[in-house]
Motif scaffolding. Sequence first.
Motif, short mmCIF file in Angstrom:
data_model
loop_
_atom_site.label_atom_id
_atom_site.label_comp_id
_atom_site.label_asym_id
_atom_site.label_seq_id
_atom_site.Cartn_x
_atom_site.Cartn_y
_atom_site.Cartn_z
N PRO A 131 0.82 -1.22 0.00
CA PRO A 131 0.00 0.00 0.00
C PRO A 131 0.85 1.27 0.00
O PRO A 131 0.45 2.29 -0.54
CB PRO A 131 -0.82 -0.11 1.29
CG PRO A 131 -0.72 -1.54 1.70
CD PRO A 131 0.59 -2.03 1.21
N LYS A 132 2.03 1.16 0.60
CA LYS A 132 2.90 2.32 0.77
C LYS A 132 4.35 1.88 0.67
O LYS A 132 4.75 0.91 1.31
CB LYS A 132 2.63 2.96 2.14
CG LYS A 132 3.40 4.23 2.44
CD LYS A 132 2.98 4.75 3.82
CE LYS A 132 3.68 6.05 4.18
NZ LYS A 132 3.24 6.54 5.51
N LEU A 133 5.13 2.56 -0.15
CA LEU A 133 6.52 2.19 -0.34
C LEU A 133 7.39 3.44 -0.35
O LEU A 133 7.27 4.29 -1.23
CB LEU A 133 6.69 1.44 -1.66
CG LEU A 133 8.12 1.05 -2.05
CD1 LEU A 133 8.71 0.07 -1.04
CD2 LEU A 133 8.16 0.46 -3.45
N GLU A 134 8.29 3.54 0.62
CA GLU A 134 9.23 4.65 0.68
C GLU A 134 10.46 4.27 -0.15
O GLU A 134 11.12 3.27 0.11
CB GLU A 134 9.62 4.94 2.13
CG GLU A 134 8.45 5.44 2.97
CD GLU A 134 8.87 5.81 4.38
OE1 GLU A 134 10.09 5.77 4.68
OE2 GLU A 134 7.99 6.14 5.19
N MET A 135 10.74 5.08 -1.15
CA MET A 135 11.86 4.80 -2.04
C MET A 135 13.18 5.02 -1.30
O MET A 135 13.34 5.97 -0.55
CB MET A 135 11.79 5.70 -3.27
CG MET A 135 10.45 5.64 -4.01
SD MET A 135 10.02 3.99 -4.58
CE MET A 135 11.30 3.70 -5.81
N ARG A 136 14.12 4.13 -1.54
CA ARG A 136 15.41 4.20 -0.85
C ARG A 136 16.36 5.23 -1.45
O ARG A 136 17.14 5.85 -0.73
CB ARG A 136 16.08 2.82 -0.87
CG ARG A 136 15.32 1.75 -0.09
CD ARG A 136 16.05 0.42 -0.17
NE ARG A 136 15.36 -0.63 0.57
CZ ARG A 136 15.77 -1.89 0.63
NH1 ARG A 136 16.87 -2.26 -0.01
NH2 ARG A 136 15.07 -2.78 1.32
N LYS A 137 16.30 5.38 -2.77
CA LYS A 137 17.29 6.22 -3.44
C LYS A 137 16.79 7.60 -3.80
O LYS A 137 17.51 8.36 -4.44
CB LYS A 137 17.78 5.50 -4.70
CG LYS A 137 18.49 4.19 -4.41
CD LYS A 137 19.01 3.54 -5.68
CE LYS A 137 19.75 2.25 -5.39
NZ LYS A 137 20.27 1.62 -6.62
N MET A 138 15.56 7.92 -3.41
CA MET A 138 15.01 9.24 -3.70
C MET A 138 13.97 9.60 -2.65
O MET A 138 13.36 8.70 -2.05
CB MET A 138 14.41 9.27 -5.11
CG MET A 138 13.35 8.24 -5.36
SD MET A 138 12.88 8.11 -7.12
CE MET A 138 14.24 7.14 -7.76
N PRO A 139 13.78 10.89 -2.38
CA PRO A 139 12.86 11.33 -1.32
C PRO A 139 11.40 11.26 -1.77
O PRO A 139 10.68 12.27 -1.76
CB PRO A 139 13.31 12.76 -1.04
CG PRO A 139 13.81 13.24 -2.37
CD PRO A 139 14.47 12.04 -3.01
N LEU A 140 10.94 10.07 -2.16
CA LEU A 140 9.59 9.88 -2.65
C LEU A 140 8.95 8.67 -2.00
O LEU A 140 9.64 7.69 -1.68
CB LEU A 140 9.58 9.68 -4.17
CG LEU A 140 9.95 10.86 -5.06
CD1 LEU A 140 10.10 10.39 -6.50
CD2 LEU A 140 8.90 11.96 -4.96
#
Length: 227
Positions: A153-162
């Motif tokens: 449902p929700k995924l915080e990207m590791r390589k970018m602030p998104l």
Amino acid sequence: MRRVRKRFEKALKQYSLIADDDKILVGLSGGKDSLLLLDLLANRSRVFKPRFTVGAIHVRMENISYESDTTYLEQFCQSRGVALHVATTSFDPESDRRKQPCFLCSWYRRKQLFAYAQANGYNKIALGHHQDDVVHTALMNLLYEGRFASMPPKLEMRKMPLTVIRPLILVEENDIVAIAEAEDYKKQNKQCPYEKATRRSDIAALFRRMEELNPEARYSIVHALDY
């Protein structure tokens, strides 16, 4: 619509998808899922809490015969107070024959999406994946990769602030189809040469058979995913 709104609101709360001061970019393909997602988010943004803003991007693939009516999409967004950006990209299916064209097409669209979001100050990207997409992806991963997992449902990207969010993740596709017909969403003209030759269509047929055996199959699969 009441059922969809209820499940949409449940997803926002249950998975903490939206917070104050969010700037959310909707990936607007022009299909029924993304049109409904934009509709719901635009309407929700007018509620006092949380305060957030919504924008949209439509990415065209210049070497794939998928005709999108950008005039309709612009009018759709404008009537809901949302700014639309249209971008164009392409890919060469011969460049990496190990990967399916659908994967490459999706990958290059996502690159455009992420680049535009970062360049324009968005901190979240909203995608129109629904519950059927979650179930189909879980079955694909199980059959072809030997793992039982799906899109979160929700995924915080590791390589970018998104952060990628999927507010329709609890909504069934049948309900979206009914709303699209009732609201008279305009269909885009699909002429993709790879559309019929995908594993996902085979998995969709398999899942329909599973639901014939057990009408509650989708809920068992979602429960097993522990969402």
